[in-house]
Write a protein that holds these residues in place. Structure first.
Motif, mmCIF file in Angstrom:
data_model
loop_
_atom_site.group_PDB
_atom_site.id
_atom_site.type_symbol
_atom_site.label_atom_id
_atom_site.label_comp_id
_atom_site.label_asym_id
_atom_site.label_seq_id
_atom_site.Cartn_x
_atom_site.Cartn_y
_atom_site.Cartn_z
ATOM 1 N N TRP A 187 10.370 -20.112 34.559
ATOM 2 C CA TRP A 187 9.566 -18.896 34.459
ATOM 3 C C TRP A 187 8.072 -19.185 34.519
ATOM 4 C CZ3 TRP A 187 12.009 -15.223 30.226
ATOM 5 C CH2 TRP A 187 13.255 -14.768 30.704
ATOM 6 N N LEU A 188 7.615 -20.165 33.769
ATOM 7 C CA LEU A 188 6.176 -20.441 33.723
ATOM 8 C C LEU A 188 5.665 -20.934 35.082
ATOM 9 C CD1 LEU A 188 5.712 -22.069 30.200
ATOM 10 C CD2 LEU A 188 5.240 -19.721 30.902
ATOM 11 N N ASP A 246 2.641 -19.136 40.073
ATOM 12 C CA ASP A 246 2.568 -18.693 41.464
ATOM 13 C C ASP A 246 2.121 -17.238 41.553
ATOM 14 O OD1 ASP A 246 3.273 -21.120 42.423
ATOM 15 O OD2 ASP A 246 5.342 -20.614 42.918
ATOM 16 N N MET A 247 2.511 -16.420 40.578
ATOM 17 C CA MET A 247 2.056 -15.036 40.565
ATOM 18 C C MET A 247 0.552 -14.965 40.330
ATOM 19 S SD MET A 247 5.035 -12.818 38.647
ATOM 20 C CE MET A 247 4.030 -11.354 38.828
ATOM 21 N N LEU A 248 0.028 -15.826 39.468
ATOM 22 C CA LEU A 248 -1.417 -15.853 39.261
ATOM 23 C C LEU A 248 -2.147 -16.329 40.514
ATOM 24 C CD1 LEU A 248 -1.634 -17.249 35.620
ATOM 25 C CD2 LEU A 248 -1.890 -14.891 36.385
ATOM 26 N N ASP A 249 -1.452 -17.103 41.356
ATOM 27 C CA ASP A 249 -2.026 -17.537 42.632
ATOM 28 C C ASP A 249 -1.743 -16.543 43.751
ATOM 29 O OD1 ASP A 249 -2.996 -19.829 41.452
ATOM 30 O OD2 ASP A 249 -1.241 -21.047 41.977
ATOM 31 N N SER A 250 -1.067 -15.424 43.421
ATOM 32 C CA SER A 250 -0.772 -14.352 44.385
ATOM 33 C C SER A 250 0.049 -14.847 45.565
ATOM 34 C CB SER A 250 -2.073 -13.703 44.883
ATOM 35 O OG SER A 250 -2.809 -13.172 43.809
ATOM 36 N N ALA A 302 6.868 -18.341 46.902
ATOM 37 C CA ALA A 302 7.161 -18.703 45.520
ATOM 38 C C ALA A 302 8.595 -19.184 45.369
ATOM 39 C CB ALA A 302 6.899 -17.510 44.597
ATOM 40 N N ALA A 303 9.529 -18.557 46.091
ATOM 41 C CA ALA A 303 10.936 -18.964 46.009
ATOM 42 C C ALA A 303 11.121 -20.388 46.505
ATOM 43 C CB ALA A 303 11.810 -17.996 46.807
ATOM 44 N N VAL A 304 10.459 -20.735 47.610
ATOM 45 C CA VAL A 304 10.583 -22.088 48.159
ATOM 46 C C VAL A 304 9.992 -23.110 47.200
ATOM 47 C CG1 VAL A 304 9.797 -23.599 50.022
ATOM 48 C CG2 VAL A 304 10.653 -21.313 50.553
ATOM 49 N N ARG A 305 8.831 -22.810 46.623
ATOM 50 C CA ARG A 305 8.172 -23.782 45.753
ATOM 51 C C ARG A 305 8.928 -23.988 44.450
ATOM 52 N NH1 ARG A 305 4.310 -25.460 42.238
ATOM 53 N NH2 ARG A 305 4.468 -23.573 40.978
ATOM 54 N N TRP A 342 12.463 -11.340 39.816
ATOM 55 C CA TRP A 342 11.577 -11.824 38.764
ATOM 56 C C TRP A 342 10.222 -11.131 38.829
ATOM 57 C CZ3 TRP A 342 12.111 -17.887 38.301
ATOM 58 C CH2 TRP A 342 13.382 -18.179 37.799
ATOM 59 N N ARG A 343 9.669 -11.031 40.040
ATOM 60 C CA ARG A 343 8.329 -10.442 40.186
ATOM 61 C C ARG A 343 8.269 -9.065 39.542
ATOM 62 N NH1 ARG A 343 5.334 -10.138 45.921
ATOM 63 N NH2 ARG A 343 5.069 -12.320 45.337
ATOM 64 N N HIS A 344 9.219 -8.208 39.852
ATOM 65 C CA HIS A 344 9.135 -6.841 39.382
ATOM 66 C C HIS A 344 9.658 -6.674 37.960
ATOM 67 C CE1 HIS A 344 7.575 -5.352 43.135
ATOM 68 N NE2 HIS A 344 8.487 -6.052 43.779
ATOM 69 N N ARG A 345 10.449 -7.608 37.482
ATOM 70 C CA ARG A 345 10.809 -7.569 36.065
ATOM 71 C C ARG A 345 9.593 -7.904 35.199
ATOM 72 N NH1 ARG A 345 16.267 -8.296 34.569
ATOM 73 N NH2 ARG A 345 17.604 -7.264 36.107
ATOM 74 N N PHE A 346 8.825 -8.913 35.595
ATOM 75 C CA PHE A 346 7.625 -9.268 34.837
ATOM 76 C C PHE A 346 6.570 -8.169 34.935
ATOM 77 C CE2 PHE A 346 9.139 -13.761 35.528
ATOM 78 C CZ PHE A 346 9.352 -14.039 34.187
#
Length: 320
Positions: free
Chosen positions: A97-98, A103-107, A113-116, A127-131
């Motif tokens: 999660w962290l 990756d979300m903070l890096d937009s 994000a899935a690949v990384r 995950w994106r829309h749950r957070f």
């Protein structure tokens, strides 16, 4: 592992080669990530913790699942944890999660994000829309002093929908007619001079005074000075609500009159539009989540994965 075996393992750690130490660190990363996530969750859980089924506060410990303490309610017998009843419940791979929030903070995009992170793209999207489901409620309660308000328009999108209620557009496309029509989502942004920002979707086409009463009035301090452009809906709203109002006549070329201007909110519009362009179109149904995401990133308001997770969970518990 008992204490004697652990001490023996520590003595042998110094005999490892560089490659073996690297492999050992990589093997411990998921466990360390899970510990960090559980630490954040335990740090923001409400006291007392209530059962999501019957709201009872009498419970006892009932084992640990994926690093998180579970409880059993004495009243209804239901088991739950600090995440039960929240959008984060039943999400797997907590150890990642962290890394995903970083990756979300890096937009990053969903696929990047899935690949990384090493998860499926559907998991990344979920995950994106749950957070962000909780983060979109993290807005200032009041705008005070001088507050600027203005709207921006984004072409309505049904990206990802299996059934369209209109002919499909090629690569996003354009509206069928010029100007602001019912094919545009109206995004209302209100921002005071201290940087506090509230954003919402008022509907389609131009904003109305009725929509301003619904979306803007609850976040304005009674003593606020509302500064807008010359749209008649703002003047009608301010008169009916009894709020001090000043406006600039943009059509006549007026940009500033002393402290009366909308340059702060227009600059926010520009940053928001430029940031949204990297996602190659955002579905209208998820646009409120992206507005909350942009507000979290604005001026590094949230700049650490733990802080973003902590904010989201705290908001979830407030809503429960």
């Amino acid at each position: 592992m008992n204490a004697a075996d652990f001490r023996r393992l520590l003595r042998q750690a110094g005999l490892l080669s560089r490659q073996q130490r690297s492999l050992l660190i990589e093997s411990l990363r998921p466990a360390l990530g899970l510990d960090q996530v559980c630490e954040v969750i335990d740090g923001v859980r409400p006291a007392p913790l209530c059962c999501p089924g019957c709201s009872g506060t009498r419970h006892y410990r009932h084992g640990i699942v994926r690093g998180l303490q579970r409880y059993r309610c004495r009243a209804c017998g239901r088991t739950f944890s600090a995440l039960s009843g929240t959008p984060l419940a039943r999400l797997r791979h907590r150890s990642k999660w962290l890394d995903y929030l970083r990756d979300m903070l890096d937009s990053r995009s969903v696929r990047a994000a899935a690949v990384r992170i090493g998860v499926h793209r559907n998991t990344s999207f979920r995950w994106r829309h749950r957070f962000l489901d909780g983060a979109r409620r993290d807005q200032p309660e009041r705008l005070a002093g001088i507050a600027e308000a203005d709207e921006m328009f984004i072409l309505e999108s049904q990206k990802g929908s299996r059934r369209l209620d209109r002919p499909a557009r090629k690569r996003g496309g354009h509206a069928r007619t010029r100007g602001i029509t019912h094919e545009h989502d109206c995004v209302l942004i209100a921002r005071d001079r201290s940087g506090q920002t509230c954003s919402c979707i008022t509907g389609r086409a131009a904003v109305t005074a009725r929509q301003l009463h619904r979306h803007l009035l609850p976040v304005l301090d009674p003593d606020v000075l509302l500064v807008t452009d010359g749209h008649v809906a703002y003047r009608t709203f301010a008169r009916e609500a009894g709020i001090a109002h000043a406006y600039v006549n943009l059509r006549a070329g007026e940009r500033m009159r002393g402290a009366v201007h909308v340059q702060n909110v227009n600059a926010y519009h520009q940053r928001l539009r430029g940031w949204l362009s990297r996602f190659r179109g955002v579905a209208s149904r998820y646009l409120p989540n992206y507005l909350a995401w942009r507000w979290a990133l604005d001026e590094d308001r949230i700049n650490a994965p733990k802080h973003l997770l902590q904010t989201a969970i705290a908001i979830f518990h407030i809503q429960r």
